[in-house]
Design a protein around this motif. Structure first.
Motif, PDB file in Angstrom:
ATOM      1  N   LYS A 255      11.107  24.585 -18.950  1.00 32.71           N
ATOM      2  CA  LYS A 255       9.879  25.343 -19.196  1.00 32.71           C
ATOM      3  C   LYS A 255       9.478  25.209 -20.654  1.00 32.71           C
ATOM      4  CE  LYS A 255       8.095  29.966 -18.321  1.00 32.71           C
ATOM      5  NZ  LYS A 255       8.486  31.366 -18.117  1.00 32.71           N
ATOM      6  N   SER A 256       8.208  24.957 -20.883  1.00 32.81           N
ATOM      7  CA  SER A 256       7.733  24.924 -22.267  1.00 32.81           C
ATOM      8  C   SER A 256       7.107  26.283 -22.610  1.00 32.81           C
ATOM      9  CB  SER A 256       6.713  23.805 -22.446  1.00 32.81           C
ATOM     10  OG  SER A 256       5.659  23.976 -21.538  1.00 32.81           O
ATOM     11  N   LYS A 257       6.780  26.441 -23.861  1.00 31.65           N
ATOM     12  CA  LYS A 257       6.259  27.723 -24.337  1.00 31.65           C
ATOM     13  C   LYS A 257       4.912  28.042 -23.687  1.00 31.65           C
ATOM     14  CE  LYS A 257       6.320  30.163 -28.693  1.00 31.65           C
ATOM     15  NZ  LYS A 257       5.965  30.088 -30.121  1.00 31.65           N
ATOM     16  N   ASN A 258       4.706  29.294 -23.336  1.00 32.24           N
ATOM     17  CA  ASN A 258       3.440  29.741 -22.723  1.00 32.24           C
ATOM     18  C   ASN A 258       3.091  28.995 -21.450  1.00 32.24           C
ATOM     19  OD1 ASN A 258       3.031  31.551 -24.841  1.00 32.24           O
ATOM     20  ND2 ASN A 258       2.128  29.911 -26.085  1.00 32.24           N
ATOM     21  N   GLN A 259       4.098  28.445 -20.857  1.00 33.90           N
ATOM     22  CA  GLN A 259       3.912  27.679 -19.620  1.00 33.90           C
ATOM     23  C   GLN A 259       3.413  28.587 -18.517  1.00 33.90           C
ATOM     24  OE1 GLN A 259       5.034  24.160 -18.810  1.00 33.90           O
ATOM     25  NE2 GLN A 259       3.499  24.868 -17.332  1.00 33.90           N
ATOM     26  N   LYS A 260       2.284  28.241 -17.875  1.00 30.69           N
ATOM     27  CA  LYS A 260       1.882  28.931 -16.652  1.00 30.69           C
ATOM     28  C   LYS A 260       2.752  28.418 -15.513  1.00 30.69           C
ATOM     29  CE  LYS A 260      -2.928  30.238 -17.288  1.00 30.69           C
ATOM     30  NZ  LYS A 260      -4.269  30.116 -16.700  1.00 30.69           N
ATOM     31  N   VAL A 261       3.044  29.302 -14.562  1.00 33.37           N
ATOM     32  CA  VAL A 261       3.915  28.887 -13.465  1.00 33.37           C
ATOM     33  C   VAL A 261       3.347  29.349 -12.133  1.00 33.37           C
ATOM     34  CG1 VAL A 261       6.047  28.744 -14.819  1.00 33.37           C
ATOM     35  CG2 VAL A 261       5.348  30.949 -13.840  1.00 33.37           C
ATOM     36  N   GLY A 262       4.048  28.992 -11.069  1.00 31.45           N
ATOM     37  CA  GLY A 262       3.586  29.325  -9.725  1.00 31.45           C
ATOM     38  C   GLY A 262       2.801  28.171  -9.113  1.00 31.45           C
ATOM     39  N   PHE A 263       2.425  28.339  -7.861  1.00 37.35           N
ATOM     40  CA  PHE A 263       1.771  27.266  -7.112  1.00 37.35           C
ATOM     41  C   PHE A 263       0.514  26.749  -7.797  1.00 37.35           C
ATOM     42  CE2 PHE A 263      -1.250  25.899  -3.772  1.00 37.35           C
ATOM     43  CZ  PHE A 263      -0.529  24.851  -3.241  1.00 37.35           C
ATOM     44  N   LEU A 264      -0.336  27.673  -8.258  1.00 35.11           N
ATOM     45  CA  LEU A 264      -1.602  27.236  -8.844  1.00 35.11           C
ATOM     46  C   LEU A 264      -1.376  26.475 -10.142  1.00 35.11           C
ATOM     47  CD1 LEU A 264      -3.778  30.362  -7.968  1.00 35.11           C
ATOM     48  CD2 LEU A 264      -3.736  28.126  -6.824  1.00 35.11           C
ATOM     49  N   ALA A 265      -0.399  26.911 -10.915  1.00 36.55           N
ATOM     50  CA  ALA A 265      -0.079  26.184 -12.148  1.00 36.55           C
ATOM     51  C   ALA A 265       0.422  24.782 -11.816  1.00 36.55           C
ATOM     52  CB  ALA A 265       0.976  26.951 -12.947  1.00 36.55           C
ATOM     53  N   ASN A 266       1.160  24.687 -10.721  1.00 36.69           N
ATOM     54  CA  ASN A 266       1.654  23.374 -10.315  1.00 36.69           C
ATOM     55  C   ASN A 266       0.544  22.475  -9.786  1.00 36.69           C
ATOM     56  OD1 ASN A 266       4.588  22.630 -10.459  1.00 36.69           O
ATOM     57  ND2 ASN A 266       4.763  24.769  -9.806  1.00 36.69           N
ATOM     58  N   LEU A 267      -0.559  23.097  -9.467  1.00 33.79           N
ATOM     59  CA  LEU A 267      -1.724  22.320  -9.056  1.00 33.79           C
ATOM     60  C   LEU A 267      -2.548  21.962 -10.291  1.00 33.79           C
ATOM     61  CD1 LEU A 267      -2.955  21.341  -6.416  1.00 33.79           C
ATOM     62  CD2 LEU A 267      -3.860  23.623  -6.043  1.00 33.79           C
ATOM     63  N   ASP A 268      -2.593  22.885 -11.243  1.00 36.77           N
ATOM     64  CA  ASP A 268      -3.366  22.659 -12.467  1.00 36.77           C
ATOM     65  C   ASP A 268      -2.804  21.515 -13.292  1.00 36.77           C
ATOM     66  OD1 ASP A 268      -5.202  24.700 -12.145  1.00 36.77           O
ATOM     67  OD2 ASP A 268      -3.888  26.204 -13.063  1.00 36.77           O
ATOM     68  N   GLU A 269      -1.489  21.557 -13.489  1.00 36.91           N
ATOM     69  CA  GLU A 269      -0.952  20.742 -14.569  1.00 36.91           C
ATOM     70  C   GLU A 269      -0.541  19.314 -14.191  1.00 36.91           C
ATOM     71  OE1 GLU A 269       2.331  21.365 -17.923  1.00 36.91           O
ATOM     72  OE2 GLU A 269       1.166  23.178 -17.407  1.00 36.91           O
ATOM     73  N   PRO A 270       0.287  19.124 -13.164  1.00 35.36           N
ATOM     74  CA  PRO A 270       0.721  17.739 -12.939  1.00 35.36           C
ATOM     75  C   PRO A 270      -0.366  16.857 -12.344  1.00 35.36           C
ATOM     76  CG  PRO A 270       2.069  19.310 -11.667  1.00 35.36           C
ATOM     77  CD  PRO A 270       0.908  20.057 -12.218  1.00 35.36           C
ATOM     78  N   PHE A 271      -1.402  17.471 -11.738  1.00 40.54           N
ATOM     79  CA  PHE A 271      -2.480  16.672 -11.161  1.00 40.54           C
ATOM     80  C   PHE A 271      -3.565  16.421 -12.187  1.00 40.54           C
ATOM     81  CE2 PHE A 271      -0.803  18.297  -7.119  1.00 40.54           C
ATOM     82  CZ  PHE A 271      -0.787  17.126  -6.377  1.00 40.54           C
ATOM     83  N   SER A 272      -3.981  15.188 -12.265  1.00 41.01           N
ATOM     84  CA  SER A 272      -5.144  14.894 -13.100  1.00 41.01           C
ATOM     85  C   SER A 272      -6.394  15.154 -12.260  1.00 41.01           C
ATOM     86  CB  SER A 272      -5.117  13.436 -13.540  1.00 41.01           C
ATOM     87  OG  SER A 272      -5.549  12.596 -12.496  1.00 41.01           O
ATOM     88  N   PRO A 273      -7.564  15.218 -12.906  1.00 46.61           N
ATOM     89  CA  PRO A 273      -8.797  15.424 -12.130  1.00 46.61           C
ATOM     90  C   PRO A 273      -9.014  14.315 -11.096  1.00 46.61           C
ATOM     91  CG  PRO A 273      -9.194  15.770 -14.471  1.00 46.61           C
ATOM     92  CD  PRO A 273      -7.807  15.215 -14.359  1.00 46.61           C
ATOM     93  N   ASP A 274      -8.391  13.130 -11.316  1.00 49.74           N
ATOM     94  CA  ASP A 274      -8.522  12.052 -10.335  1.00 49.74           C
ATOM     95  C   ASP A 274      -7.564  12.207  -9.158  1.00 49.74           C
ATOM     96  OD1 ASP A 274     -10.421  10.828 -11.888  1.00 49.74           O
ATOM     97  OD2 ASP A 274      -9.054   9.369 -12.790  1.00 49.74           O
ATOM     98  N   GLY A 275      -6.710  13.220  -9.220  1.00 48.96           N
ATOM     99  CA  GLY A 275      -5.759  13.407  -8.128  1.00 48.96           C
ATOM    100  C   GLY A 275      -4.456  12.657  -8.333  1.00 48.96           C
ATOM    101  N   TYR A 276      -4.237  12.113  -9.528  1.00 53.34           N
ATOM    102  CA  TYR A 276      -2.965  11.451  -9.818  1.00 53.34           C
ATOM    103  C   TYR A 276      -1.930  12.501 -10.210  1.00 53.34           C
ATOM    104  CZ  TYR A 276       0.597   8.571 -12.039  1.00 53.34           C
ATOM    105  OH  TYR A 276       1.792   7.988 -12.366  1.00 53.34           O
ATOM    106  N   TYR A 277      -0.773  12.394  -9.617  1.00 51.69           N
ATOM    107  CA  TYR A 277       0.323  13.336  -9.881  1.00 51.69           C
ATOM    108  C   TYR A 277       1.244  12.687 -10.895  1.00 51.69           C
ATOM    109  CZ  TYR A 277       4.075  16.658  -8.588  1.00 51.69           C
ATOM    110  OH  TYR A 277       5.045  17.627  -8.565  1.00 51.69           O
ATOM    111  N   THR A 278       1.499  13.362 -11.969  1.00 52.04           N
ATOM    112  CA  THR A 278       2.069  12.708 -13.150  1.00 52.04           C
ATOM    113  C   THR A 278       3.449  12.096 -12.940  1.00 52.04           C
ATOM    114  OG1 THR A 278       2.351  12.961 -15.546  1.00 52.04           O
ATOM    115  CG2 THR A 278       3.098  14.801 -14.164  1.00 52.04           C
TER     116      THR A 278
END
Lengths: 755, 755
Positions: A255-278
């Protein structure tokens, strides 16, 4: 504890005796609750619709019959719930995995076929799990940073709950209130608590592991109408006690500092707007199932969340991105930690394609993928897609050249795939890719007709094969597969990018310089990496040329520019497959085989032969899968060529034995590696004819290399010459350029010209 | 000299101008001769029949259309007759090869389609050859013992004439007498003389080369009604000046004392009564074309010879034998000098299958092969087989377990293939196989579902790939592929069988001990070799067991008995593919890789790891093509295990890099190697499920090993034990045996028991 068949037989007996009572219980249960069941992946309306159409939708009926046969065979075999003991690939692991898959299938069969034997089977299995679960300590295998109870890691426990929740939803109304209370008290709630608040280091992250954890908790919450758990699933635990520098067993930060968590955060962060999962397509495939199945459940149960519109519809885009990240045969490109052979034929992609079709505007190109998959979800989405196929609405899924940006805002590099009729060039200039990322900035791989030509090694792991380290990541994954030398990109001074340090790598990413595929004759992608080696700038430009001047028309042109403020050693490997036919230089096979180096992956390479590069052009001609290829590269006589093979310092034979060759430049500040990769002929072992077995390229030459411009000429065997010029410092499409090279004037608009 | 397109254009112009005259000429020609044309592979009657049925027989029509397109494209491209210069794979070689194939096809098109453009094309090309041929010296490449003129060896010149004769036959009547006289005087007769009386060392042999030579001369003789040449073809040159010890460039003897020669001798000697061709299937395939095409021509022109009844119908039997020598996918087993990938899809087998069908009693199983080949001969035989397919007479070609005896009288050993549903065990105990034979007595290879499991290396050559030594045999063929260590059989004291000497090997052969496949549960083949190492007797018995006691039911059991009058070192290699998963013993990877030995093929093996064998049983578990295999072998703690890889001392990278492991016994007189080879599980990279990844065999034990009996027990993981006992000295089926082993009595009838 292994339950024998008589348990099942007794259950059937009891059931037969009280069948009528049961029917009344269902009615009572249904009437005394606001919510209705099933409501996750099946709905009352949907079930009605499915039942009405049974026998008329071929692909749906076919899938139903196959699933019925599979589940019936398991019911006949009897319930087996072993005491957890093994790693993945081992008996207890595989049995519990089979159980959750069958539970889910039995659930839909109960709903669709209205045959109580499936409900009985599910209830009996749940009862056994409810007996076992409270007695379980942590799983005896201690390797994981988050050990599970049924499995060696919470991740697999979460898999169990995601599937089991669906089964519970299907028989919820059929169970008595007492049965439900018992199961929830002794199994589902403790299970959900264990993988969430008792394992915050697992649950409160942005990672595919946590996605599974969040969704597991979310799914069971939706069945039970438990808002507390649902909030945890969507937004994470409010408090945890995770220190900032803790890592998981793959080396990723928790976990990094001020990291948002939960399902929605997992949708926000690893996905790019193009739908690429990091993490890359292999893990995107793995994560898509929980993402989409939970989205489907939320859409059914909490439509007000508009989950499919979240982040500009990223979930549907992600399915499209994922399909585009597969080769001609549907196999995913194995970047980062990826096992080769995983494809859009996997069960996760069946789910993904059906859901994307149903909730994503019924894109008829998806029908052609579903048709190839030859099976559908046994729910509303599967019915929908099978109906589309039945109604002949199928359109081919055409994969074009594409760039998929990386990063939550699409500003952390990208991956580009450049395609023509047969060739697929995969060029990676992404961010790190979390703990599953490899240190391979500006690396590429090449496919011809769905077959690897120049490969990405993939991971060093045999998923679910117990013989190999319990089916888990092998240490060679860190010491070889993640290292830069395992990839087709530049390594400076035998040191991996970012010194192989996750702390540094995860803070950086490459940047697109240009991506232009408008002209199918010359499709170009170019990117820069400025942080892999402090003081050194890497700038690689790759072209897929389609020009009738050359036999077979198509080849890849690779301009790899490196500039540094110090003298360095640069290695550029090419990992081919198949057999060397001929080289245009003398090489010396080594009589005693030693390793190329001692660390950073170099310790895993045997040196098979050594050579001095030819004065102007290296040519390396090989045969693979009955296709002839040649690499032509502009070289200096001071360059060295090293023939290598993987597998050194590999005491357990965990690595494949794959060949490669490396172009090495010593004591160099700035260099331009220019290479053409050319499929040019074929061989038939049946007719024994070889066609175009030699390269059509006679010479590649760097005619200009300055800070601002790189220019190369490619001459074919009939002495016809083409020129490619790239402006290295201005990618503006409108910019006008004038240049004199060898007394010839060149004028063009935009960052490059080919003529 | 390359003829340009205008030659063709001029020809067409001339033809158009004198078309009517031509028609008259044909009539005249036909009337003033006793014989009629065409009469080799096409007949006047046959052509009439074909023309009448055109458009009604799908497979024939499809083939015709494909051939028409191919030939029309070549006619449009223009005639090219380069000055001979290259080895096979090079331009001039491939062009002349293409020419003769197109000539033959153009001939049948002329007859079937009655379109003169094909006759014109053939005539023009012949005229150019008639201009070139008299000017030609020997081919500039000097490697062959019998250099050709158009090609580097007489063999390929003969290929040319076999095909060209058919074209000549097709346009014979159409040509003017003057044209015929010119072609015969300047091209065909000198051509036939050159490959016969001017090259007796090529023509007067028993060898596939000579077969081609004999047939070439015979075919042109039949067209020209030249009895002198026909006699030479059938019976060889009456006198030659070949010394007894002369060898060809493959190391084979040219001629032994009192050797019969000519076509019939080539039918007598290399074929066994079972139709097995002593060089093996790869060369049998190559030789079948001239054998059968000439037989067809003889049957049409000299029916009184009854060629298809010759040697009890051996030609038709040979086609059946050849089809049985292919794996599930139709690829020939690559014993001796054989290139992998050659299959019954080759053009030679299309010819063979069609001819065997037409002249061999219309065996409807052959229809299924023709259907897979998806093309037919464009002649009476092709019409016949296409008609059979059209009329739905197709039956599956079922390959059973089979023994094919070797030697002119079937008394020189044999090759056995033991099959069950998926496995094919190929066990070789033949004679030497002429100059293409390998020194591998009692060797075997194993196939699962058409894929190699334990391989025969095949040849070291890249046929028609010029980059690799002109497409010819590479020196590694002699130093590696022919050597015993390259095969799955015993090597004594690092020396090949017969000391690798052709003079000795060609005088000896192994002997069948027993072959019994009556009981599908235990199919057994056993053979002895008493001459490979003087003073040592090799006796290998191989079983294909199909027993529900074991997971997946099927495994191979291998009892390899060696007895000697001296202390020796014995090596038994297993060349697997794929990746080691797990071994039940500690092995030490080598940090510096050296070769296993210095000669007899050992110089080509890298030692990758070393181990002491476990006390009782070695288990070696690997994954290949997503199937799990285990080799279990009874070992002594003094045995050594050596992990090897091919490719050492291979400066041109001519060898593949293939793994193997060797069980070594030092200082041993007598030994019994007992080994089980067991496919037992599968892996799916898409579902990531592994099924039965471990062996079902817990232990293999030698419970008795005497001169008279070998007995082994095989215990599965549930501790159930099966026993196999072999009598080593009496293979009589009626013999009764009584034996006490470990206080247990065994009574049975026949040479073995399994229970």
């Amino acid at each position: 504890m292994v339950l024998k068949k008589y348990v099942f037989i007794i259950s059937v007996f009891i059931l037969s005796a009280c069948k009528n009572d049961k029917a009344e219980t269902i009615a009572e249960n249904t009437s005394d609750k606001n919510s209705s069941h099933p409501s996750l992946i099946l709905t009352k309306e949907g079930v009605k619709d499915i039942r009405a159409k049974l026998g008329t939708i071929p692909l749906f009926d076919k899938t139903l019959e196959a699933v019925k046969q599979e589940v019936d065979a398991e019911i006949n075999a009897g319930i087996e719930i072993p005491i957890p003991k093994d790693f993945s690939g081992g008996y207890t692991h595989e049995q519990h995995k089979k159980n959750f898959l069958i539970l889910q299938k039995a659930g839909v069969l109960f709903q669709i076929l209205d045959d109580e034997k499936y409900a009985v089977y599910i209830r009996d299995m749940f009862m056994e799990y409810a007996k076992l679960y409270p007695t379980l300590p942590l799983h005896p295998q201690e390797r994981s940073y988050a050990r599970g109870k049924l499995f060696w890691q919470c991740l697999n426990d979460s898999n169990w709950l995601v599937y089991a929740s669906q089964a519970y939803d299907c028989i919820y109304d059929w169970l008595s209130k007492e049965e439900r209370e018992h199961l929830e008290k002794d199994l589902f709630i403790p299970f959900a608590n264990f993988i969430s608040k008792e394992n915050p280091q697992f649950f409160n992250r942005v990672h595919n592991h946590s996605t599974w954890g969040n969704v597991a908790v979310g799914m069971i919450a939706l069945v039970m109408d438990n808002d507390d758990l649902l909030n945890k699933a969507l937004y994470g635990l409010k408090t945890d006690s995770i220190a900032a520098d803790v890592k998981d067993d793959d080396g990723g930060f928790i976990k990094s500092k001020n990291q948002k968590v939960g399902f929605l955060a997992n949708l926000d962060e690893p996905f790019s707007p193009d739908g690429y999962y990091t993490e890359g397509p292999y893990y995107q495939r793995y994560a898509m199932y929980p993402f989409l199945i939970f989205a489907q459940a939320l859409e059914n149960k909490k439509p007000e969340l508009k989950i499919f519109e979240y982040k500009d519809g990223v979930l549907i885009k992600a399915v499209d991105a994922l399909l585009n990240l597969s080769d001609k045969d549907g196999d995913f490109f194995p970047i980062n930690d990826a096992q080769k052979g995983m494809s859009y034929y996997s069960r996760e992609l069946v789910t993904a394609v059906d859901i994307a079709y149903h909730y994503g505007g019924k894109n008829s190109e998806l029908l052609s993928i579903a048709k190839k998959q030859d099976k559908v979800n046994l729910d509303d989405t599967g019915l929908s897609i099978a109906l589309g196929i039945k109604n002949n609405e199928v359109k081919p899924f055409t994969k074009e050249s594409i760039t998929l940006k990386d990063g939550p805002n699409g500003k952390q590099g990208a991956i580009s795939i450049i395609r023509n009729s047969n060739l697929e060039l995969v060029y990676k200039y992404t961010s790190q890719g979390l703990s599953h990322g490899h240190y391979d900035k500006l690396s590429f791989s090449l496919y011809n007709d769905g077959k690897e030509v120049l490969q990405d090694y993939g991971l060093a792991r045999f998923v679910n094969i117990e013989q190999k380290g319990g089916g888990n990541y092998l240490k060679e994954n860190t010491t070889w597969a993640k290292q830069t030398i395992a990839h087709n990109t530049i390594i400076q001074n035998e040191t991996s990018h970012f010194n192989g340090k996750y702390e540094i790598g995860s803070k950086n990413h490459s940047n697109e310089y240009l991506f232009n595929v408008e002209n199918k004759k010359v499709q170009v992608v170019s990117a820069k990496e400025e942080n892999a080696y402090p003081g050194t700038i890497l700038h690689r430009t790759m072209l897929l040329v389609n020009d009738t001047t050359f036999i077979n028309h198509s080849f890849v042109l690779d301009l790899y520019n490196v500039s540094s403020n110090a003298l360095n050693k640069y290695d550029l490997p090419f990992y081919y497959s198949g057999q060397l036919m001929q080289a245009n230089f003398k090489y010396q096979q080594q009589s005693e085989i030693k390793t190329l180096g001692s660390s950073n992956g170099y310790q895993h390479l045997f040196v098979k032969a050594l050579a001095d590069a030819p004065k102007n052009n290296l040519q390396f001609n090989w045969l693979d899968n009955n296709v002839f290829y040649t690499i032509t590269s502009a070289t200096l006589p001071t360059d060295k060529i090293i023939f290598v093979e993987t597998g050194a310092n590999d005491p357990e034979f965990n690595l494949r034995r794959d060949p490669g060759f490396i172009i090495r430049k010593n004591n160099t500040k700035n260099a331009l590696f220019v290479t053409a990769i050319e499929p040019h002929g074929t061989y038939s072992p049946v007719s024994e004819f070889s066609v175009n077995s030699y390269s059509s390229i006679a010479e590649i030459k760097t005619i200009l290399s300055t800070k601002d411009y790189s220019a190369v000429s490619i001459t074919n065997i009939n002495k016809e010459t083409k020129t490619f010029i790239l402006c290295n410092t201005n990618s503006n499409k409108e910019a006008k350029h004038t240049l004199k090279i060898n007394n010839k004037d060149y004028n063009w608009v935009g960052p490059f010209m080919y003529n």
